[in-house]
Every structure is written in structure tokens, then in C-alpha cells.
Design a protein around this motif. Structure first.
Motif, short mmCIF file in Angstrom:
data_model
loop_
_atom_site.label_atom_id
_atom_site.label_comp_id
_atom_site.label_asym_id
_atom_site.label_seq_id
_atom_site.Cartn_x
_atom_site.Cartn_y
_atom_site.Cartn_z
N GLY A 72 0.31 -1.31 -0.03
CA GLY A 72 0.20 -0.46 0.37
C GLY A 72 0.60 1.16 0.12
N THR A 83 -4.47 0.83 -1.01
CA THR A 83 -4.12 -0.40 -1.53
C THR A 83 -5.44 -0.95 -2.80
OG1 THR A 83 -3.63 -2.48 -0.80
CG2 THR A 83 -4.97 -1.39 0.21
N GLY A 188 -1.34 -3.57 -5.18
CA GLY A 188 -1.77 -2.22 -4.04
C GLY A 188 -0.50 -1.49 -4.49
#
Length: 753
Positions: A72, A83, A188
Motif C-alpha cells: 500500500g 491498496t 496495491g
């Protein structure tokens, strides 16, 4: 065909097979750009800055151990992180580890977009450095890019490459095609230009080559930042979870989920052979009794079914298919050495890749095992005499269960000889080369689900008529559902929630209306239990909005507004997002249960709810998390959404029939936009079941019948209109439609001779 193949083949969400609709030739000889080909020092500084804003995202099991890893990146300094939604998973705790090794539990799911596989998650952190987000559409083919991620758990890795193209994915979703490898753990991660601006999010790997991947454009993150739909983690963890008052999963590594009346299981159990149990908490009747479930095993070598006489640990019986063979096993302990296969048999009564009913009759001196109500084998003098019942799965199996039930004696669901004879007789009457007349369907609506199953069985033996039999079963179901729907609307008072759920059941015959009604009852009771008994109505309303929108996360579907799922009330309840209309129906039903006086307000283009308090009326926009609108705001809303002049009648309360008709017209509009003629006809028939005098709907149905070759049904509607001669209709055009239907009918009949 191309679209069908595209949908069928969609997605490797880092591990699930995917193919994309690439309209231009794709070459696979691109290689990642060497760092030495760019300004090395500036590039390295950009990478270091970007790494500090890139995080590790871990989905956790019930024991707190990681079940999966992804990437993320920080998009806001107060702990907001972007993400992939598939990295977050469903109803699992989530942990984030920053570049400086600090770890945080995710406190809320700030926003999600299923169609684009994007999520925003929130942690309790401050003073984080967000990555700058590029302007949507500013990335160009051939541009040099780099990506950050955690491939195969190798944290904060960097890879360089170029943008090799832009592709269409499912549901017109745009994807960035990248000449870089994407592996498990990259999902992500940010896709950045050489100045460190984020242009996309890594999401897919190619099944064709290792050096090709795909990213979701940054537009998706911008959209979620503008329209969040936050859900606190304590509520997120309940989405799709089994009812803890009914079910008790054993172990931590297997994912037992519930949706649309089905229980789904995936993952491998902690025990030997991947065994995992999910036990029912109910008190059992005295012997003898029966337990049954419908099971669908999704792998040819899968194994999943019933468990009974369980001690809650390693000792129990199991009756289940294993690699297509039905098996009765006594499990006396944790390892294979303590497992005793008592009987196994391959049988024609088990249908692979389909739903099958398995049942065990448990008596003191014998166990009788059935598949689709056919006795498979008996086991005399069972050693285990008591214990819990439930579900069991083995190995890597993914399986689905529905209709788990038990009782002293469960009904035999095989068609009776009379029903079979009737079905066989009907099979000889059904026309093969043209659609089934609607009057013929109506004559069979006394057949229950067992009768409909008989049609499906007959279809296997009568290949020439198989498709028509399935159509007949479907249309009998639809006609029965319409009859139930009309009865719900004619009840006193009308039963709005049941009628709305029956619309969803037109599409999903397995939908259990009563289960969802009970879910709404339970949701209302949870709210009532959370507030003092003597709270004034205005304070009840405020608390109700906080409960519904903040604590439980119900919200308007903004990123996939025109999905049919938003008009199916069961899916709105499951997913907690929907259209103004469906969210308002849920709001109205809950309001009634918690003591609020509310009614539906059908503004053109946007449905509202009016709540009547002792000293005022409030117009509530349920789609916008309960925003209160003034009459002037309602006027502006109508003008901006439709351009229509204001009419005071727009604020009149809508009765249940008007609400349901509006719901059906929404679905007709979606069906038209998707060129789904069968769905459009299904919902138009339902409108006419509610309002048989609607001339416009009769003519629209006739057009649909023309396009689906239902000549007789279309002619019936046209002739009714010509007979009644309504003044607002141009009858010459109606006669032209009649002539067109007759001509197509003659052509069809001459072609089948």
C-alpha cells in the motif's frame, strides 16, 4: 462472444487466472528499463523518498498470523493508505507495517470500490508523508516508470519499466499495461513516474508472460478520496461472517463466509489432511433424527460434506464426496492412522460440478447415508453415539453449502411418480422450435421446487428439449414469484420488504426471503438495544443515522451506480451499498421497527425518505448518509438531475406499489443498457402483473416478445391494446407492430417445417 470470453477469463488478482481484452497487438519483448539509462542520482533519491511512503499490508487470520501480504502507499498524512481491495480480503483483521518498521492495526476501511479493486484503509498514525498523486490521464504510452512493492515477501523492492499500453478490462475498466513483472505481494503497490508521482496501483499479473503486468489508473483513488464510505473494523469484521449464534468454526486458517444464503469455505485446515470443521450450535432432537445439506464441491478432487457425532475436536463421523466418490468415515483422532473409512462408493446419483443433497439418518443402531434422497449405504452399530453436527472440508477444497437442516424426519425431495409422469407428459407437449407460451407456464405454477427439479432431471435425458425445460422451470419460478409479489402488495398493510426481496428472487431463485427479513429484524433490534428506552424521536433519529451510516457503513454506490446489484435488496443488505431507492426501502423498514414514522418520497431522478417528528418533517437523503434536505434543496435536486419543472406532488408519499414499480423500472433500464432482452422481459412481465392496465408496458412487452421470438405472447398484448383503443396511443403504429410480429411468426414456422 469476445465480451463473454473476457468476463469468463477475468483476473489474476495475483494468483487467479486472468486474460484481458487487448484490442491492439501486444508484444512481449519489452524488458525493464535499466536504472543506468535515467539520471541515476535523482532517480535514487526519488526511490528513497517514495519507499518511505510505501507500506506492507498483511491480512491476518483469527490467530493473528499473516494469511497474505500486499503493498500500500500513504495518500494522506493522518494515516490513510491506498491498496487493492483483494489485499484487504473479507472480514479479516489487517495490519500495516511502515518503512520505519512501526506496525499499526487498521482501524477502519475508509472506502472501497469492488469494480476497480481499490480500497482506502485507515491507521492511527500522524505526520506521515503521502505520495503525490498524478493528474488522471497524464501518463503516456512509452513513458518510463517504476513501481514499489513486496514481491514474494521481499519488502520495499523496486522495479523499473515502461508503459507499454492501455487496455480495457471487465465492465469497461481501464488498465495500464506495464512492461514489468508483477508477483504475489506487489498488489496495491504504487506505479510512479521519474518525479515520484503516482499514476496507478499494481493489481494484475499476466498469465502469458512474466514481464507483463497491469495497474489500475490513479483515477480510482481520486474518486474514493472524494466519496469515502468508511466502515469501522468491528463492523468490517462482521461482513459476510457466519452467525456466531448458529455456527462455530474450528481452527483459524480456513475462511468460512456467508453470502446470499450460501456458506462458502476456502483455505486449508490446520489439521492433518487439511481437515476443518464448522459445527452448528443448535440443540439436537433425540434419536432418531436426520441432518442434510446441499453441497457443491468446486474441484474434481475436492472433499467436503457433513460432520456428525462430533466431540468438538478430532472425533466425529463424516459423510462427504471425495474425488467424486461418496465416503463415510469415522475420525477417531487427529491423524490418518486414527481415521477409519467405513464405506465408500462411486454412484450415478452424485452429479459432479453441481449442487447435490447429502443426508444422514442417525439411529441408535444404524447410520443411513443418502445422496439426492437415494440410499447409498448403511452402517450398522455405530460406535459414536452423540455429539454435534455441522460441516467438514479437507485438503485444498473450496466448497459451497446451502439449506443446512436437521429434524426428526426430513422430507424426501425426489419427484413423486405422478410429478415425473406429468413432467414427461409435458416434455412431449413443449414446442421445440419456438418459445413456450406464457399461458402454458401459468398452468404449471402449482409445481413446487421438487417439481422444478424434475424438469431439470428430464432435461438430461431429453437433449432436444433440455433448454426448453430449463426455460419452463425458470418461468414457472418467475410466475410463482410474481404471484407472491402481487399478494405481498395486496396485503393489509402491504409487505414492502418482502416484495422488494421477491424482485431479487426473480433473478436468484435460491434467495431465502425470510432469512433476509430476519436479518432486518435483528439489525433493528441491535439498534434498539443500543439506545435508552425513553429517548425523544429527534434523538432516536440522530442515533439511528449514526448506527446505520457510521457504525454499519451503509452508503450510496457512487463508483458502480448502474450495477443491477444495487437494485437487489439482499445484495444491498450484504454489501451495505445501493441506490437511493433500495437504501430508502431498507431505511423505511428499519424506521418502522424502531418507532420512527417514515414514508418514501419519489422525487424524479432521486428517491428520498420523509421522517415525521412531533414538531417537524425532515426529508432524508439515504444515499448521502442521511443528509437532511429542505424543500428548496429538493427543488434544486430535481432541476439538476432531471431538468423538470417543480411540482408540489413530487413530495407526496409513495405507496408500496409505486415504490416496487419504480424499482422494476430501474432494473428494466439497466437491462436495456446491457441489451439483456430476457431480463427486460422478466421485469416488464412483473410490472404488468402489478399493473395489468398499463398500455405503455403492454406495448413495450410486445416489442420485447418480437425480439425474443415469443410471437403469441406479443400478439396477445397488441390485440388487447387494439381492442381497447386507448386515445393516447397511435393505433396505426400498433397495427404495424402486429403485422411485423405475424410476418416473423410465419417466417419462423415455415423455416421449422
Amino acid at each position: 462472444m469476445n465480451q463473454l470470453v473476457q468476463r469468463f477469463m477475468w483476473g489474476i488478482l495475483i494468483g487467479v487466472t486472468s486474460t484481458l481484452n487487448a484490442q491492439d497487438p501486444v508484444t512481449f519483448n519489452e524488458v525493464p528499463l535499466e536504472v543506468s539509462q535515467v539520471d541515476n542520482e535523482n532517480f535514487l533519491q526519488t526511490v528513497r523518498r517514495s519507499q518511505e511512503s510505501t507500506v506492507v499490508v498483511e491480512m491476518l487470520g483469527r490467530d493473528g498470523d499473516p494469511l497474505g501480504i500486499g503493498t500500500g502507499f500513504v495518500v494522506r498524512s493522518d494515516g490513510l493508505i491506498a491498496t487493492n481491495l483483494h489485499v484487504v480480503g473479507e472480514a479479516r483483521p489487517i495490519r500495516v507495517r511502515l518503512y520505519d518498521e512501526r506496525e499499526f492495526q487498521v482501524t477502519s476501511i475508509h472506502a472501497t470500490d469492488k469494480s476497480r479493486d481499490v480500497a482506502l484503509i485507515k491507521i492511527d498514525a500522524t505526520d506521515l508523508t503521502p505520495l503525490p498523486l498524478a493528474e488522471p490521464g497524464s501518463l503516456e504510452q512509452g513513458e518510463v516508470i517504476f513501481a514499489l512493492g513486496n514481491p514474494q515477501g521481499l519488502e520495499h523492492s523496486v522495479v523499473t519499466g515502461v508503459v507499454s499500453g492501455f487496455r480495457d478490462g471487465v465492465d469497461e475498466m481501464k488498465l495500464i499495461q506495464l512492461a514489468i513483472p508483477i508477483e504475489q505481494g506487489n498488489s496495491g503497490g504504487p506505479l510512479l513516474d521519474m518525479d515520484g508521482r503516482v499514476h496507478g496501483m499494481l493489481t494484475l499479473k499476466s498469465r502469458l508472460t512474466d514481464n507483463l503486468g497491469y495497474a489500475v489508473p490513479i483515477d480510482a483513488v481520486h474518486d474514493l478520496l472524494e466519496s469515502p464510505n468508511p466502515v469501522l473494523m468491528e463492523q468490517w469484521l462482521t461482513i459476510g461472517a457466519l452467525n456466531p449464534e448458529q455456527w462455530e468454526p474450528q481452527g483459524t486458517s480456513v475462511n468460512w463466509r456467508q453470502r446470499a444464503g450460501e456458506i462458502h469455505v476456502s483455505g486449508q485446515g490446520d489439521g492433518f489432511g487439511g481437515r476443518a470443521l464448522c459445527l452448528h450450535r443448535a440443540d439436537l432432537p433425540e434419536l432418531p433424527f436426520e441432518v442434510a445439506v446441499d453441497v457443491r464441491v468446486h474441484e474434481e478432487d475436492g472433499a467436503a460434506g457433513l460432520a456428525f457425532h462430533s466431540d468438538g475436536n478430532d472425533i466425529h463421523y463424516g459423510f462427504y464426496p471425495s474425488s467424486g466418490v461418496l465416503r463415510l468415515t469415522r475420525f477417531d483422532g487427529p491423524t490418518v492412522y486414527s481415521w477409519n473409512v467405513l464405506q465408500d462408493q462411486k454412484t450415478v446419483h452424485w452429479t459432479p460440478n453441481s449442487w447435490n443433497k447429502i443426508k444422514v439418518r442417525i439411529e441408535e443402531d444404524r447410520l443411513s447415508c443418502f445422496c439426492n434422497d437415494e440410499l447409498i449405504f448403511e452402517q450398522m452399530h455405530p460406535q459414536l453415539q452423540s455429539g454435534k453436527i455441522g460441516l467438514v472440508k479437507f485438503r485444498h477444497t473450496t466448497a459451497s453449502f446451502k439449506r443446512f437442516r436437521f429434524g426428526s424426519e426430513l422430507p424426501d425431495e425426489r419427484p413423486s411418480p405422478e410429478v415425473l409422469a406429468r413432467v414427461n407428459s409435458l416434455a412431449n407437449e413443449i414446442p421445440i422450435s419456438r418459445p413456450i407460451p406464457i399461458d402454458f407456464v401459468r398452468e404449471q405454477t402449482d409445481l413446487d421446487m421438487v417439481g422444478q427439479k424434475a424438469f431439470h432431471s428430464a432435461a438430461k435425458n431429453l437433449e432436444a428439449q433440455a433448454q426448453q425445460l430449463r426455460v419452463l422451470a425458470r418461468e414457472i419460478h418467475e410466475e410463482q414469484t410474481r404471484q407472491e409479489l402481487v399478494a405481498k402488495l395486496e396485503a393489509s398493510p402491504p409487505e414492502l420488504i418482502e416484495a422488494a426481496l421477491l424482485i431479487a428472487r426473480l433473478e436468484n431463485p435460491e434467495l431465502n426471503v425470510e432469512e433476509y427479513r430476519q436479518t432486518v429484524d435483528a439489525l433493528a433490534q441491535r439498534f434498539l438495544d443500543s439506545i435508552p428506552e425513553d429517548l425523544p424521536p429527534a434523538e432516536i433519529l440522530d442515533a439511528f443515522h449514526e448506527f446505520l451510516f457510521e457504525k454499519n457503513g451503509f452508503h450510496g454506490s457512487r463508483t458502480n451506480y448502474y450495477s443491477a446489484s444495487n437494485s437487489y435488496l439482499n445484495e444491498v443488505i450484504d454489501d451495505r451499498e445501493g441506490l437511493p431507492l433500495t437504501l430508502s426501502i431498507l431505511y423505511l423498514e428499519l424506521a418502522q421497527r424502531v418507532g420512527l414514522t417514515a414514508s418514501g418520497i419519489g422525487l424524479p431522478g432521486h428517491f428520498l425518505v420523509r421522517v415525521d417528528l412531533p414538531d417537524e418533517q425532515k426529508y432524508i437523503d439515504v444515499f448521502d448518509k442521511g443528509t437532511v434536505l429542505t424543500e428548496m434543496m429538493c427543488r434544486r435536486l430535481v432541476r439538476e438531475t432531471t431538468g423538470l419543472p417543480w411540482n408540489a406532488s413530487y413530495l407526496d408519499p409513495q405507496d408500496a406499489t409505486s415504490i416496487i414499480k419504480r424499482m422494476l423500472r430501474n432494473l428494466i433500464g439497466i437491462a436495456n443498457s446491457e441489451s439483456d432482452l430476457e431480463a427486460a422481459l422478466r421485469y416488464t412481465r412483473t410490472v404488468l402483473a402489478i399493473d395489468p392496465n398499463s398500455v405503455e408496458d403492454r406495448l413495450y412487452k410486445a416489442v420485447l416478445c418480437y425480439n425474443t421470438e415469443r410471437w403469441d405472447e406479443g400478439l396477445e398484448e397488441v390485440r388487447k391494446v387494439l381492442q381497447e383503443q386507448p386515445p393516447e396511443i397511435e393505433l396505426g403504429r400498433v397495427r404495424e407492430l402486429q403485422d411485423a410480429i405475424l410476418e416473423r411468426q410465419r417466417e419462423s414456422e415455415s423455416g421449422s417445417d
